[in-house]
Write an enzyme that holds these catalytic residues in place. Sequence first.
Site, PDB file in Angstrom:
ATOM      1  N   SER A 110       0.879  -1.199   0.040  1.00  0.00           N
ATOM      2  CA  SER A 110       0.047  -0.001  -0.048  1.00  0.00           C
ATOM      3  C   SER A 110       1.064   1.166   0.016  1.00  0.00           C
ATOM      4  O   SER A 110       2.109   1.190   0.004  1.00  0.00           O
ATOM      5  CB  SER A 110      -1.012  -0.036   1.236  1.00  0.00           C
ATOM      6  OG  SER A 110      -0.077  -0.319   2.477  1.00  0.00           O
ATOM      7  N   LEU A 111       0.273   2.436   0.184  1.00  0.00           N
ATOM      8  CA  LEU A 111       0.912   3.630  -0.319  1.00  0.00           C
ATOM      9  C   LEU A 111       0.838   4.619   0.976  1.00  0.00           C
ATOM     10  O   LEU A 111      -0.127   4.820   1.653  1.00  0.00           O
ATOM     11  CB  LEU A 111       0.620   4.476  -1.321  1.00  0.00           C
ATOM     12  CG  LEU A 111       0.840   3.760  -2.610  1.00  0.00           C
ATOM     13  CD1 LEU A 111       0.143   4.707  -3.804  1.00  0.00           C
ATOM     14  CD2 LEU A 111       2.393   3.769  -3.016  1.00  0.00           C
ATOM     15  N   GLU A 114       1.230  10.171 -11.463  1.00  0.00           N
ATOM     16  CA  GLU A 114       0.154   9.482 -11.897  1.00  0.00           C
ATOM     17  C   GLU A 114      -1.284  10.044 -11.277  1.00  0.00           C
ATOM     18  O   GLU A 114      -1.091  10.169 -10.024  1.00  0.00           O
ATOM     19  CB  GLU A 114       0.220   7.983 -12.046  1.00  0.00           C
ATOM     20  CG  GLU A 114       1.348   7.614 -12.561  1.00  0.00           C
ATOM     21  CD  GLU A 114       1.533   5.961 -12.337  1.00  0.00           C
ATOM     22  OE1 GLU A 114       0.572   5.195 -12.082  1.00  0.00           O
ATOM     23  OE2 GLU A 114       2.666   5.463 -12.364  1.00  0.00           O
ATOM     24  N   LYS A 133      -4.134   8.965  -9.044  1.00  0.00           N
ATOM     25  CA  LYS A 133      -4.585   7.980  -8.119  1.00  0.00           C
ATOM     26  C   LYS A 133      -5.984   7.330  -8.015  1.00  0.00           C
ATOM     27  O   LYS A 133      -7.074   8.242  -7.745  1.00  0.00           O
ATOM     28  CB  LYS A 133      -4.338   8.243  -6.472  1.00  0.00           C
ATOM     29  CG  LYS A 133      -4.269   7.160  -5.614  1.00  0.00           C
ATOM     30  CD  LYS A 133      -3.878   7.501  -4.269  1.00  0.00           C
ATOM     31  CE  LYS A 133      -3.827   6.412  -3.168  1.00  0.00           C
ATOM     32  NZ  LYS A 133      -5.234   5.644  -2.837  1.00  0.00           N
ATOM     33  N   ASP A 185      -9.632   5.830  -7.873  1.00  0.00           N
ATOM     34  CA  ASP A 185     -10.130   5.474  -6.703  1.00  0.00           C
ATOM     35  C   ASP A 185     -11.109   4.116  -6.864  1.00  0.00           C
ATOM     36  O   ASP A 185     -12.343   4.189  -7.064  1.00  0.00           O
ATOM     37  CB  ASP A 185     -11.043   6.582  -5.899  1.00  0.00           C
ATOM     38  CG  ASP A 185     -11.527   6.456  -4.580  1.00  0.00           C
ATOM     39  OD1 ASP A 185     -11.083   5.370  -3.767  1.00  0.00           O
ATOM     40  OD2 ASP A 185     -12.423   7.041  -3.860  1.00  0.00           O
ATOM     41  N   ARG A 193      -6.657  -7.529  -3.745  1.00  0.00           N
ATOM     42  CA  ARG A 193      -5.453  -7.376  -2.992  1.00  0.00           C
ATOM     43  C   ARG A 193      -5.446  -7.942  -1.668  1.00  0.00           C
ATOM     44  O   ARG A 193      -4.512  -8.577  -1.144  1.00  0.00           O
ATOM     45  CB  ARG A 193      -5.255  -5.875  -2.584  1.00  0.00           C
ATOM     46  CG  ARG A 193      -4.263  -5.424  -1.754  1.00  0.00           C
ATOM     47  CD  ARG A 193      -4.013  -4.061  -1.789  1.00  0.00           C
ATOM     48  NE  ARG A 193      -2.863  -3.765  -0.862  1.00  0.00           N
ATOM     49  CZ  ARG A 193      -3.015  -3.406   0.587  1.00  0.00           C
ATOM     50  NH1 ARG A 193      -4.143  -3.746   1.023  1.00  0.00           N
ATOM     51  NH2 ARG A 193      -1.792  -3.186   1.234  1.00  0.00           N
ATOM     52  N   GLU A 201      -6.158  -0.866 -11.183  1.00  0.00           N
ATOM     53  CA  GLU A 201      -7.261  -0.460 -10.254  1.00  0.00           C
ATOM     54  C   GLU A 201      -8.530  -0.786 -11.290  1.00  0.00           C
ATOM     55  O   GLU A 201      -8.850  -0.090 -12.322  1.00  0.00           O
ATOM     56  CB  GLU A 201      -7.072   0.971 -10.036  1.00  0.00           C
ATOM     57  CG  GLU A 201      -7.982   1.618  -8.843  1.00  0.00           C
ATOM     58  CD  GLU A 201      -7.152   1.197  -7.352  1.00  0.00           C
ATOM     59  OE1 GLU A 201      -6.114   0.549  -7.447  1.00  0.00           O
ATOM     60  OE2 GLU A 201      -7.744   1.886  -6.442  1.00  0.00           O
ATOM     61  N   TYR A 234      -0.914  -0.120 -13.776  1.00  0.00           N
ATOM     62  CA  TYR A 234      -0.078   1.190 -13.354  1.00  0.00           C
ATOM     63  C   TYR A 234       1.210   0.498 -12.466  1.00  0.00           C
ATOM     64  O   TYR A 234       2.068   1.135 -11.971  1.00  0.00           O
ATOM     65  CB  TYR A 234      -0.767   2.037 -12.347  1.00  0.00           C
ATOM     66  CG  TYR A 234      -1.593   1.497 -11.067  1.00  0.00           C
ATOM     67  CD1 TYR A 234      -0.971   0.716 -10.194  1.00  0.00           C
ATOM     68  CD2 TYR A 234      -2.723   1.896 -11.216  1.00  0.00           C
ATOM     69  CE1 TYR A 234      -1.880   0.339  -9.138  1.00  0.00           C
ATOM     70  CE2 TYR A 234      -3.769   1.298 -10.175  1.00  0.00           C
ATOM     71  CZ  TYR A 234      -3.035   0.533  -9.115  1.00  0.00           C
ATOM     72  OH  TYR A 234      -3.863  -0.200  -8.041  1.00  0.00           O
ATOM     73  N   LYS A 289       5.831   8.373  -7.879  1.00  0.00           N
ATOM     74  CA  LYS A 289       6.844   7.004  -7.910  1.00  0.00           C
ATOM     75  C   LYS A 289       7.993   7.577  -8.424  1.00  0.00           C
ATOM     76  O   LYS A 289       8.189   8.400  -9.692  1.00  0.00           O
ATOM     77  CB  LYS A 289       6.190   6.247  -8.859  1.00  0.00           C
ATOM     78  CG  LYS A 289       4.762   5.652  -8.582  1.00  0.00           C
ATOM     79  CD  LYS A 289       4.242   4.522  -9.676  1.00  0.00           C
ATOM     80  CE  LYS A 289       2.658   4.221  -9.076  1.00  0.00           C
ATOM     81  NZ  LYS A 289       2.248   3.584 -10.097  1.00  0.00           N
ATOM     82  N   CYS A 318     -34.841  -3.515  17.091  1.00  0.00           N
ATOM     83  CA  CYS A 318     -34.940  -2.255  16.662  1.00  0.00           C
ATOM     84  C   CYS A 318     -34.837  -1.104  17.673  1.00  0.00           C
ATOM     85  O   CYS A 318     -35.507  -1.321  18.489  1.00  0.00           O
ATOM     86  CB  CYS A 318     -36.525  -2.233  15.987  1.00  0.00           C
ATOM     87  SG  CYS A 318     -36.918  -0.646  15.476  1.00  0.00           S
ATOM     88  N   CYS A 327     -38.688   0.454  18.000  1.00  0.00           N
ATOM     89  CA  CYS A 327     -39.792  -0.488  18.336  1.00  0.00           C
ATOM     90  C   CYS A 327     -39.591  -1.734  19.431  1.00  0.00           C
ATOM     91  O   CYS A 327     -40.246  -2.570  19.664  1.00  0.00           O
ATOM     92  CB  CYS A 327     -40.945  -0.886  17.503  1.00  0.00           C
ATOM     93  SG  CYS A 327     -39.994  -2.091  16.151  1.00  0.00           S
ATOM     94  N   CYS A 373     -35.962  -4.341  10.453  1.00  0.00           N
ATOM     95  CA  CYS A 373     -36.987  -4.313  11.417  1.00  0.00           C
ATOM     96  C   CYS A 373     -38.155  -4.761  10.751  1.00  0.00           C
ATOM     97  O   CYS A 373     -38.577  -4.177   9.620  1.00  0.00           O
ATOM     98  CB  CYS A 373     -37.347  -3.022  12.078  1.00  0.00           C
ATOM     99  SG  CYS A 373     -38.831  -2.947  12.780  1.00  0.00           S
ATOM    100  N   CYS A 380     -43.979  -0.456  13.647  1.00  0.00           N
ATOM    101  CA  CYS A 380     -42.670   0.188  14.008  1.00  0.00           C
ATOM    102  C   CYS A 380     -42.763   1.705  13.518  1.00  0.00           C
ATOM    103  O   CYS A 380     -43.076   2.260  12.885  1.00  0.00           O
ATOM    104  CB  CYS A 380     -41.396  -0.086  13.274  1.00  0.00           C
ATOM    105  SG  CYS A 380     -40.042   0.797  13.841  1.00  0.00           S
TER     106      CYS A 380
HETATM  107  S1  IVH Z   1       0.893   2.125  -7.135  1.00  0.00           S
HETATM  108  C1  IVH Z   1       3.714  -0.078  -4.559  1.00  0.00           C
HETATM  109  N1  IVH Z   1      -0.378   3.567  -8.713  1.00  0.00           N
HETATM  110  O1  IVH Z   1      -3.758   3.258  -4.301  1.00  0.00           O
HETATM  111  C2  IVH Z   1       2.828   0.742  -5.283  1.00  0.00           C
HETATM  112  N2  IVH Z   1      -1.350   2.760  -6.903  1.00  0.00           N
HETATM  113  O2  IVH Z   1      -3.138   3.722  -1.397  1.00  0.00           O
HETATM  114  C3  IVH Z   1       1.390   0.169  -5.378  1.00  0.00           C
HETATM  115  N3  IVH Z   1      -3.752   3.323  -6.554  1.00  0.00           N
HETATM  116  O3  IVH Z   1      -3.141  -0.147  -3.416  1.00  0.00           O
HETATM  117  C4  IVH Z   1       0.327   0.948  -5.955  1.00  0.00           C
HETATM  118  N4  IVH Z   1      -4.059   4.393  -8.406  1.00  0.00           N
HETATM  119  O4  IVH Z   1      -5.276   0.309  -4.940  1.00  0.00           O
HETATM  120  C5  IVH Z   1      -0.557   2.985  -7.727  1.00  0.00           C
HETATM  121  N5  IVH Z   1      -1.480   5.099 -10.025  1.00  0.00           N
HETATM  122  C6  IVH Z   1      -1.435   4.315  -9.107  1.00  0.00           C
HETATM  123  C7  IVH Z   1      -2.803   4.148  -8.309  1.00  0.00           C
HETATM  124  C8  IVH Z   1      -2.631   3.436  -7.151  1.00  0.00           C
HETATM  125  C9  IVH Z   1      -4.857   4.040  -7.594  1.00  0.00           C
HETATM  126  C10 IVH Z   1      -4.223   2.537  -5.378  1.00  0.00           C
HETATM  127  C11 IVH Z   1      -3.689   1.211  -5.360  1.00  0.00           C
HETATM  128  C12 IVH Z   1      -3.180   0.913  -4.020  1.00  0.00           C
HETATM  129  C13 IVH Z   1      -3.581   2.156  -3.158  1.00  0.00           C
HETATM  130  C14 IVH Z   1      -2.640   2.836  -2.128  1.00  0.00           C
END
Ligand code: IVH
Length: 613
Positions: A14-15, A48, A50, A52, A71, A120, A172, A236, A354, A357, A372, A377
Amino acid sequence: TTFDPVEHRVPMLSLDNAFGEAELLDWDQKIKRRLEISPDDPIEYMAELKIDGLSISLTYENGSLMQAATRGNGVTGENVTPNIRTIKAVPLKLRTAKAKSTSNLFEFNGVPDLIEVRGEVYLRHDEFARINAENEEAGAPTFANPRNAAAGSLRQKDPTKTAKRNLDVFFYAVGALQGWDFQSQGDMLKTYPEWGLRTNPALKVCHDIRGVLEFTEEWVEKKRTLPYDIDGVVVKVNSMALQQQLGFVSRSPRWAIAYKYPAQQVRTVVEDIFVQVGMTGAITPVAALRPVAVAGVMVSRATLHNEDEIARKDIRIGDTVVIQRAGEVIPEVVEVVIAERTGQETAFTMPTNCPSCDTQLVKPEGEAVRRCANDHCPEKVRQRLQHFVSRNAMDIEALGGKRIDQLIDAGLVKNAADLYRLTKDVLTNLDRMGEKLAGNILGAVEASRTRPMKNFIYALAIRHVGEHTADVLAGAFPDIHHLIQATTDELAAIHEIGTTTAESVVQFFQSPQNLEMVEDLLTSVTPASGDSVPKGDAFAGMTFVFTGAMTIYSRDEAEFIVRQQGGKASGSVSKNTSFVVAGEKAGSKLAKAAELGVKVISEEEFREMLPTV
Ligand code: IVH
């Protein structure tokens, strides 16, 4: 739903987060110290968006998709291969690239022997809206944001359901890699599309951290124009060699960071967790937050959705949490700030009864939501009444908001039918209720007596019957009594009505209480039928003959519709007949039509001739 566990060959990290410019600059400095680079020398970064959504890892062996996993905890994920295979943007085979890069050591081979491709899965806003509208219609819980909807769509037991959700994906990152080499993140992002792997077009190789800041500034506004959600920028270190050198701490790489736009997400404290009872009895946990401004709006509540969600995020009373407003929807808790835990936090347990009620709640198998089931109610009754008077239902605006509560609290209304028994005397006896206001209320109630049928059906708050379904039902049953008596089969035969909805409608009218309430209402209310099929002249000059067993409409209804559209309905076929509408087991009239050369159509074709709203 459970899926088989899959061990990732290389863990999915994770980041770490950086909130704001200062934290990003700090991170840049820290990297330079580690790499023993002078503070003023540049490091090349890849910036890049991020995305969601939720991260997935796809294993391709010699270019063929072998496995897809979520994951999970980063080490072990869930095997969602059949579901992932339904996503159009996921290639089942990698395209054999003509490797262009001179630095590529494996030009003879178009694809790696083995690669874990990471990316993603996400949902576009329009798909998210469509799915939520569908769920709302079905009386199923709606998703708080596109990310939850994407996760829910991916984790379907039945992959054909996933297929209907139109998930998207951007790739990514890379996990295990054999028989290939990437020189940099940029090299990877250039190669992926050559293999048919979709990458996000918004990326920027930045000469130094200043360039990254320009990128984040550029996207702070531009992100509103994207058809999907992003929750920041991922930065990165571009060179893979430097990435290797930096390595990782605990679960996050040192070479990457998630830059979060500061205004959207803020921290606050969960002061309490309570539950709400919806009109269908669904119990929803809600966090009472220490009030805080998020993107310019004061927020003191956040939906927690259901107990699984609370458990997954491990949200406790007293926790410091990161909250966000996703788009324009209700704020939600993103995560708990574990570092702020004092040990004084208390876990929340869902009530078994509930809160309104005290009836024991039920949790049907396979559903995430407790309900419920008590039709008396008080909270359900209140919600149903609020729904009844709401704009898209009976539209009794004067009773909107808290006003209806006043009437309920005073014991004047216990159900919708009571609204039509209100009098000026009774109303003016209430606190802060003058003649004028009482008059407004009575006028508004009066005006609602002839609301269109679809509004009336919607106002009944039948589970699985949202606005659209109510409209379909109103079109099929201009006479409400036919709807009340309809069987599951009859209902399910209607286009757009599924068995769940059909059963729910039948169940609703089977309840003596509901039946009594509806009949009671119908002594005051005369829903205007045929609103879905507006009065018109679509059938002017035409004569219809209906024959055989009809399924969509009763014969009365069909003939009613014809007359409403300026046509004539007749019982026998003649040379003046324009159409014979044949149901099942149609007999002699068909022969007669054939003899006279009169056109025979199905009930479905008849319906298609109707004007739509
Ligand atoms: S790189 C070790 N690049 O963000 C690097 N992650 O908070 C791993 N995510 O688990 C992730 N866009 O689900 C990377 N352009 C992007 C991303 C990205 C979304 C998500 C991914 C990761 C989470 C971390």
